[in-house]
Design a protein around this motif. Structure first.
Motif, PDB file in Angstrom:
ATOM      1  N   ILE A 204       2.235  -9.753 -10.758  1.00 48.48           N
ATOM      2  CA  ILE A 204       2.413  -8.491 -10.036  1.00 48.48           C
ATOM      3  C   ILE A 204       3.021  -8.807  -8.680  1.00 48.48           C
ATOM      4  N   ASP A 205       4.071  -8.047  -8.311  1.00 50.54           N
ATOM      5  CA  ASP A 205       4.736  -8.249  -7.026  1.00 50.54           C
ATOM      6  C   ASP A 205       3.938  -7.572  -5.909  1.00 50.54           C
ATOM      7  N   ILE A 206       3.746  -8.322  -4.834  1.00 51.50           N
ATOM      8  CA  ILE A 206       3.068  -7.761  -3.664  1.00 51.50           C
ATOM      9  C   ILE A 206       3.927  -8.035  -2.433  1.00 51.50           C
ATOM     10  N   ILE A 207       4.266  -6.983  -1.703  1.00 52.42           N
ATOM     11  CA  ILE A 207       5.009  -7.150  -0.458  1.00 52.42           C
ATOM     12  C   ILE A 207       4.021  -7.567   0.630  1.00 52.42           C
TER      13      ILE A 207
ATOM     14  N   ALA B 152      13.000  -5.896   0.451  1.00 50.35           N
ATOM     15  CA  ALA B 152      11.665  -6.517   0.429  1.00 50.35           C
ATOM     16  C   ALA B 152      11.592  -7.753  -0.448  1.00 50.35           C
ATOM     17  N   GLN B 153      12.659  -8.072  -1.209  1.00 51.71           N
ATOM     18  CA  GLN B 153      12.611  -9.205  -2.128  1.00 51.71           C
ATOM     19  C   GLN B 153      12.182 -10.499  -1.444  1.00 51.71           C
ATOM     20  N   GLN B 154      12.661 -10.724  -0.223  1.00 46.76           N
ATOM     21  CA  GLN B 154      12.342 -11.973   0.469  1.00 46.76           C
ATOM     22  C   GLN B 154      10.924 -11.977   1.046  1.00 46.76           C
ATOM     23  N   TYR B 155      10.219 -10.845   0.920  1.00 46.55           N
ATOM     24  CA  TYR B 155       8.851 -10.764   1.443  1.00 46.55           C
ATOM     25  C   TYR B 155       7.840 -10.501   0.331  1.00 46.55           C
ATOM     26  N   ILE B 156       8.172 -10.905  -0.887  1.00 44.29           N
ATOM     27  CA  ILE B 156       7.297 -10.655  -2.035  1.00 44.29           C
ATOM     28  C   ILE B 156       6.613 -11.944  -2.480  1.00 44.29           C
ATOM     29  N   VAL B 157       5.324 -11.828  -2.779  1.00 46.73           N
ATOM     30  CA  VAL B 157       4.560 -12.905  -3.405  1.00 46.73           C
ATOM     31  C   VAL B 157       4.119 -12.408  -4.778  1.00 46.73           C
ATOM     32  N   ASN B 158       4.324 -13.228  -5.808  1.00 46.49           N
ATOM     33  CA  ASN B 158       3.902 -12.878  -7.166  1.00 46.49           C
ATOM     34  C   ASN B 158       2.505 -13.423  -7.413  1.00 46.49           C
ATOM     35  N   VAL B 159       1.610 -12.572  -7.876  1.00 46.04           N
ATOM     36  CA  VAL B 159       0.235 -13.016  -8.142  1.00 46.04           C
ATOM     37  C   VAL B 159      -0.141 -12.701  -9.584  1.00 46.04           C
ATOM     38  N   TYR B 160      -0.976 -13.560 -10.152  1.00 45.23           N
ATOM     39  CA  TYR B 160      -1.481 -13.318 -11.496  1.00 45.23           C
ATOM     40  C   TYR B 160      -2.603 -12.288 -11.445  1.00 45.23           C
TER      41      TYR B 160
ATOM     42  N   THR C  74      -5.894 -12.963  -9.563  1.00 48.47           N
ATOM     43  CA  THR C  74      -5.760 -12.899  -8.104  1.00 48.47           C
ATOM     44  C   THR C  74      -5.630 -11.453  -7.650  1.00 48.47           C
ATOM     45  N   PHE C  75      -4.866 -10.661  -8.400  1.00 45.53           N
ATOM     46  CA  PHE C  75      -4.690  -9.246  -8.056  1.00 45.53           C
ATOM     47  C   PHE C  75      -6.032  -8.520  -8.056  1.00 45.53           C
ATOM     48  N   LYS C  76      -6.852  -8.815  -9.064  1.00 47.61           N
ATOM     49  CA  LYS C  76      -8.161  -8.155  -9.146  1.00 47.61           C
ATOM     50  C   LYS C  76      -9.036  -8.539  -7.951  1.00 47.61           C
ATOM     51  N   LYS C  77      -8.967  -9.813  -7.563  1.00 46.22           N
ATOM     52  CA  LYS C  77      -9.768 -10.257  -6.421  1.00 46.22           C
ATOM     53  C   LYS C  77      -9.305  -9.583  -5.134  1.00 46.22           C
ATOM     54  N   LEU C  78      -7.982  -9.452  -4.975  1.00 46.17           N
ATOM     55  CA  LEU C  78      -7.441  -8.760  -3.800  1.00 46.17           C
ATOM     56  C   LEU C  78      -7.888  -7.305  -3.791  1.00 46.17           C
ATOM     57  N   ALA C  79      -7.855  -6.676  -4.970  1.00 41.22           N
ATOM     58  CA  ALA C  79      -8.279  -5.277  -5.056  1.00 41.22           C
ATOM     59  C   ALA C  79      -9.758  -5.127  -4.718  1.00 41.22           C
ATOM     60  N   GLU C  80     -10.575  -6.057  -5.223  1.00 42.26           N
ATOM     61  CA  GLU C  80     -12.013  -6.017  -4.927  1.00 42.26           C
ATOM     62  C   GLU C  80     -12.293  -6.147  -3.429  1.00 42.26           C
TER      63      GLU C  80
ATOM     64  N   LYS D  95       4.243   7.880 -12.184  1.00 42.34           N
ATOM     65  CA  LYS D  95       3.226   6.898 -11.815  1.00 42.34           C
ATOM     66  C   LYS D  95       3.875   5.528 -11.623  1.00 42.34           C
ATOM     67  N   MET D  96       4.663   5.400 -10.568  1.00 48.79           N
ATOM     68  CA  MET D  96       5.330   4.142 -10.246  1.00 48.79           C
ATOM     69  C   MET D  96       4.824   3.673  -8.896  1.00 48.79           C
ATOM     70  N   TYR D  97       4.191   2.507  -8.887  1.00 44.58           N
ATOM     71  CA  TYR D  97       3.560   2.011  -7.666  1.00 44.58           C
ATOM     72  C   TYR D  97       4.100   0.626  -7.315  1.00 44.58           C
ATOM     73  N   ILE D  98       4.106   0.340  -6.041  1.00 44.84           N
ATOM     74  CA  ILE D  98       4.232  -1.032  -5.579  1.00 44.84           C
ATOM     75  C   ILE D  98       3.057  -1.297  -4.654  1.00 44.84           C
ATOM     76  N   TYR D  99       2.813  -2.552  -4.365  1.00 45.34           N
ATOM     77  CA  TYR D  99       1.627  -2.912  -3.599  1.00 45.34           C
ATOM     78  C   TYR D  99       2.026  -3.699  -2.363  1.00 45.34           C
ATOM     79  N   ALA D 100       1.357  -3.384  -1.269  1.00 42.50           N
ATOM     80  CA  ALA D 100       1.583  -4.097  -0.007  1.00 42.50           C
ATOM     81  C   ALA D 100       0.269  -4.718   0.442  1.00 42.50           C
ATOM     82  N   LEU D 101       0.355  -5.922   0.978  1.00 47.32           N
ATOM     83  CA  LEU D 101      -0.824  -6.647   1.423  1.00 47.32           C
ATOM     84  C   LEU D 101      -1.177  -6.232   2.852  1.00 47.32           C
TER      85      LEU D 101
END
Length: 812
Positions: free
Chosen positions: A719-722, A752-760, A763-769, A783-789
């Motif tokens: 999953i891409d995260i900016i 934003a491509q140069q500011y994206i980290v891909n997570v499995y 890891t995504f679930k842990k970040l969400a928690e 229902k199209m979403y992107i995620y920012a840290l």
């Protein structure tokens, strides 16, 4: 009455003035284009017929009513792709020429698939080809109008020529099949047959879309003449010669050795070349040597294109500018995702100029019509195996080209058979000259499905002395039965750093990099003369990694003290030189690539590269790395370290590694086993015995769509995260959170491509928690979403963290 294929408005907003293109006009234009694309591999009549009949299903009044918006029929409700296929099968049903029947079936499959690839047999053992050809919607009316496209006599003449083309190519397929048993023989033959279908399909799809764009959008795509192509090659040769002349006068031993290798590559271009190896020690200048061969070969043998294929963005970024300089802007295309942000971020151009450049760039990426194309291994493999039509349409562009594949050892183990067979097809049937570049050449030619190297397979002849001349390191084993903890490894790291003054420590996982970085940082704080400790991993966004590598280069150039703790992202292609390297145990090729970052330019006579086993490093999820690590350990115990990186030992390593992977308990891993299934991609793209029980129809059972949907050169189930790396990244996140149009959101995502980290997923679930993410709805109607840290979860040293900490200074 002439039936209509396309309509475009030419009268402005009132829609009162339209221009129509008949089915005949469109099909004939498409056929001429497709025939020109197929000329280099001698399938002109086959492809011409497929293009001429691909829209035969539009020869009916209902489609006219639909295209004129007069009858309420909606997009997709008329199947216009079956009729040409059905008509061809009927036409040859009583013909005695078996090749005419077979080529008719091939053309029929091409026609049916011109809007997307299919599975000819489905998971339920259903014959999809038979189903499509049994349809009858409006068929009698369509068939009665065939004269708008071609006469019966002309079509029969073309089919006879197509049968001859098919017979010649199929006989050659049988001749080159290397097989030890019947199953292997038919698998190889069916795989080649499937690639032939993809290749001809590529010509039709590209021609169809190009012809449609020319009519609908007024875009004219022109191909350079043979004279223009030759002039461009000669210009490139002159520019490269000028560049090399600056090195040839150097007194440096390294420069002289590199020029010697380059000269041998240049001389090799006089030969007729299929598939060869460029085996050059790390630091031996293989990129310029390969490019010199390619340009010389293109001049000598009248090739159309040069492709430079790289597995890593770091290599493309490093070599792209050099290749562009030699090729010239007008003849060069660099195709990868980071190019969008480079174009958009150009501060020296107006918004209109940037939009024009972006539009032209996207057009060139669709067509691959430049003479020199640099792209990623992912794009290369997708063109050959993906189910996406935008990738498939480019396949015919490989024809009659020189293809340089850099760091070929990086090809994933599961892709080996697919790669070998595809390279054989490119070489034997598409007129490609393929150069496999690496200091650590895999033994592809010894596999069950081998690559067909030329008899004279080494471009540089006997390369043994090259490796002796370029030997700048000694490998030292620190392996023990217990392994070392992260704390113990950090102590070893500091000891070796004190001895050498700078150090590179390469590990296999992001967790190991972060843990050793933390421990080394603590130990470094106790030092009287402190080093700058730098972390590198894919938890850092690309912009962050680039800055870190630039900082490391600057510090090394200034002879500053630096310790770099990194994952293997630095191993191949990054031109950087440390006095000492420690490598966590991995494959022998990994050890060799890490060694290539040590004493790279021969600053000293010899420097040490240490192998260490990390007790706590968890590598079970890293594919076959554990097996590679085991094989490397066996090699070290059997042969010691003195000749560990020699070509002979490397060949033994790859041979044993591939043999073990082929005998894995879960099946032959080199076949690309599909997870949670009982079949492989090799099977789906050849005889497809899983989906089909039709034992007589082995040539046309491929499940192209299922195989293409499942194909990933690298696992990208991420999953891409900016991430808020700097102020610009934060502004992009803020803008995406606001009200944007679709085009504005798309432009921001490209930036934003140069500011994206891909997570499995884990890891995504842990970040969400941990409430680390902001969810941004890109399109309000879907229902199209992107995620920012969130800011506190991005660390300036190590990048993304699942445990947030307040930062006094977030931006660097």
């Amino acid at each position: 009455m002439d039936h209509i294929a396309h309509i475009k408005n030419t009268g402005g907003l009132d829609n009162e003035s339209v221009t129509e293109e008949t089915v005949s006009e469109h099909c004939k234009k498409t056929a001429l284009l497709a025939r020109s694309y197929s000329a280099p591999f001698n399938m002109e009549s086959t492809v011409f017929v497929s293009a001429l009949l691909h829209d035969m299903g539009k020869l009916n009044n209902d489609f006219d009513g639909y295209i004129k918006q007069e009858n309420g029929i909606k997009r997709g409700e008329i199947d216009h792709s079956y009729a040409g296929a059905k008509f061809l099968l009927e036409l040859v049903s009583n013909d005695d020429d078996k090749y005419k029947k077979e080529v008719a079936r091939l053309i029929a499959r091409i026609i049916i698939s011109h809007h997307g690839l299919n599975d000819w047999y489905t998971r339920n053992n259903d014959d999809y080809f038979d189903y499509r050809c049994s349809k009858n919607e409006r068929y009698d009316e369509i068939k009665s109008n065939i004269s708008e496209l071609i006469s019966d006599s002309k079509l029969d003449e073309l089919l006879n020529k197509a049968a001859d083309e098919y017979r010649r190519i199929f006989e050659k397929m049988k001749e080159i099949c290397c097989a030890k048993d019947r199953k292997q023989y038919f698998t190889t033959l069916a795989f080649y047959h499937g690639l032939l279908e993809r290749l001809t399909e590529s010509c039709l799809i590209d021609a169809d879309r190009t012809a449609t764009a020319e009519f609908m959008e007024g875009i004219e795509i022109t191909e350079p003449s043979e004279d223009e192509i030759r002039r461009n090659w000669l210009d490139m040769k002159q520019r490269l010669d000028n560049k090399l002349s600056k090195f040839s006068g150097s007194d440096s031993l390294i420069s002289k050795l590199r020029m010697n290798i380059s000269d041998r590559c240049c001389a090799f271009a006089k030969n007729d070349v299929g598939i060869v190896q460029l085996i050059v020690p790390t630091g031996g200048g293989k990129t310029l040597s390969a490019l010199r061969f390619a340009i010389e070969y293109a001049v000598e043998h009248k090739k159309e294109r040069i492709f430079y294929i790289s597995p890593f963005m770091s290599i493309l970024e490093q070599n792209g500018d050099v290749i562009r300089e030699i090729a010239g802007d007008d003849n060069y295309l660099e195709h990868h995702s980071d190019m969008y942000s480079k174009i958009i971020d150009n501060k020296h151009k107006s918004k209109e100029e940037v939009n024009d450049e972006l539009e032209d760039y996207e057009l060139r990426c669709r067509h691959w019509d430049k003479q020199v194309i640099c792209t990623t291994m992912v794009q290369f493999f997708d063109t050959l195996f993906s189910s996406r039509t935008e990738a498939l349409r480019r396949m015919h562009r490989f024809t009659d080209s020189v293809i340089i594949i850099d760091e070929v050892q990086s090809i994933p183990i599961r892709c080996v058979y697919l790669f070998n067979l595809a390279m054989n097809f490119l070489s034997e049937f598409m007129g490609c000259t393929i150069v496999l570049c690496s200091a650590t050449q895999p033994t592809f030619e010894q596999c069950k499905y081998p690559i067909m190297l030329d008899k004279d397979s080494s471009m540089t002849g006997d390369y043994t002395k090259d490796f002796e001349d370029f030997k700048r390191t000694e490998v030292v084993s620190l392996l023990n039965n217990q392994g070392n903890t992260y704390e113990e490894a950090a102590v070893i790291c500091m000891d070796k750093y004190r001895e050498n003054g700078n150090l590179l420590f390469v590990v296999n996982t992001k967790t190991a990099a972060a843990e050793i970085f933390r421990n080394v940082t603590q130990l470094n704080d106790e030092e009287e003369i402190k080093a700058k400790v730098v972390h590198l991993s894919t938890n850092m966004c690309p912009a962050h990694r680039r800055k870190a590598i630039d900082d490391i280069r600057r510090m090394l150039d200034n002879n500053e003290r630096v310790i770099c703790i990194t994952t293997q992202l630095i191993e191949a292609g990054v031109d950087i030189s440390f006095k000492c390297v420690i490598r966590s145990s991995a494959g022998l090729d990994n050890i060799a690539q890490a060694a290539g970052r040590c004493n790279r330019n021969g600053e000293d006579d010899r420097r040490n590269v240490y192998i260490i086993k990390l007790k706590d490093e968890y590598i079970e999820k890293l594919g076959k790395l554990k097996e590679a690590q085991r094989q490397c350990g066996l090699i070290v115990r059997k042969y010691g370290c003195e000749q560990l990186l020699s070509v002979d030992i490397m060949k033994r390593y790859f041979r044993d590694y591939y043999e073990d992977c082929a005998c894995d308990s879960n099946g032959d891993m080199l076949e690309y086993q599909i997870r949670n299934s009982n079949y492989s991609l090799l099977d789906l793209l050849s005889c497809n015995i899983i989906f089909s029980n039709d034992k007589g129809n082995w040539k046309s059972r491929q499940a192209f769509k299922t195989a293409g949907d499942n194909f990933r050169m690298i696992d990208n189930n991420t999953i891409d995260i900016i991430v808020p790396y700097n102020e610009e990244a934060s502004r992009i996140i803020e803008a995406l959170n606001g009200e944007t149009t679709i085009s504005q959101a798309l432009e921001l995502q490209r930036k934003a491509q140069q500011y994206i980290v891909n997570v499995y997923d884990y890891t995504f679930k842990k970040l969400a928690e941990n409430d680390a993410l902001n969810e941004i709805k890109v399109r309000r109607d879907e229902k199209m979403y992107i995620y920012a840290l969130k800011k506190e979860f991005y660390n300036n040293a190590t990048g993304l963290s699942t445990e947030g900490k307040p930062q006094e200074a977030m931006f660097v």
